[in-house]
Design a protein around this motif. Structure first.
Motif, short mmCIF file in Angstrom:
data_model
loop_
_atom_site.label_atom_id
_atom_site.label_comp_id
_atom_site.label_asym_id
_atom_site.label_seq_id
_atom_site.Cartn_x
_atom_site.Cartn_y
_atom_site.Cartn_z
N GLU A 112 34.44 75.81 71.77
CA GLU A 112 34.46 74.70 72.72
C GLU A 112 33.08 74.05 72.79
OE1 GLU A 112 36.78 73.18 74.77
OE2 GLU A 112 38.18 74.23 73.48
N SER A 130 29.71 72.39 74.20
CA SER A 130 28.95 72.62 75.43
C SER A 130 28.83 71.32 76.20
CB SER A 130 27.56 73.14 75.08
OG SER A 130 26.86 72.17 74.34
N GLY A 131 28.39 71.42 77.40
CA GLY A 131 28.20 70.22 78.21
C GLY A 131 29.21 70.11 79.33
#
Length: 159
Positions: free
Chosen positions: A64, A66-67
């Motif tokens: 997945e 990041s952020g």
């Protein structure tokens, strides 16, 4: 896969346009059609690779990203303000000051996107000074060394 096919089609379209450009060799044996052909070939290769990757299942096994789950509109607004400032002010205050302001506003937006604060007045001054330190040599390189006209603040060509 559709993005890859669209990129491939864009490259093919650019190749048709490049074929219409005369290929008379210019300086160092490179004609005016060289860059359009280069871009067309790179787009076609990238498009083919993207379409191939999409047909094989894409990027399903990647972790997945990041952020944040949503975009940071405040940070985006600061970066866009920097771009609009340079576009608006470059003929008024010159290349150096317009790009220094653009840098300072964009850096502020990037700080917001990382969840850090803007930093206050001292940080804004440091950002403007850093922008000046970056934009001034670029201006001199283009105007003095490459003889490309950029808008300056004074008629001397040094600022």
């Amino acid at each position: 896969m559709w993005v890859g096919l669209g990129t491939l089609a864009l490259g093919v379209g650019l190749a048709f346009g490049a074929a219409r450009i005369p290929s008379d060799a210019g300086y160092a044996g490179v004609g005016p059609d060289f860059l359009p052909w280069l871009v067309a070939v790179v787009l076609m290769v990238c498009g083919a690779l993207l379409a191939w990757q999409g047909a094989r299942g894409g990027w399903r096994d990647l972790p997945e990203p990041s952020g944040a789950p949503r975009g940071d509109w405040v940070a985006l607004a600061w970066v866009v303000a920097g771009l609009l400032a340079v576009a608006t002010l470059i003929t008024v205050v010159g290349f150096v000051f317009a790009n220094a302001l653009c840098y300072a506003l964009a850096v502020r937006g990037l700080r917001y996107s990382e969840g850090r604060g803007a930093g206050g007045l001292r940080q804004a001054g440091v950002d403007l000074a850093t922008g000046l330190l970056i934009a001034t040599p670029v201006f001199w390189l283009f105007t003095r060394l490459l003889a490309i006209n950029l808008p300056g603040l004074t008629g001397t060509g040094w600022l």
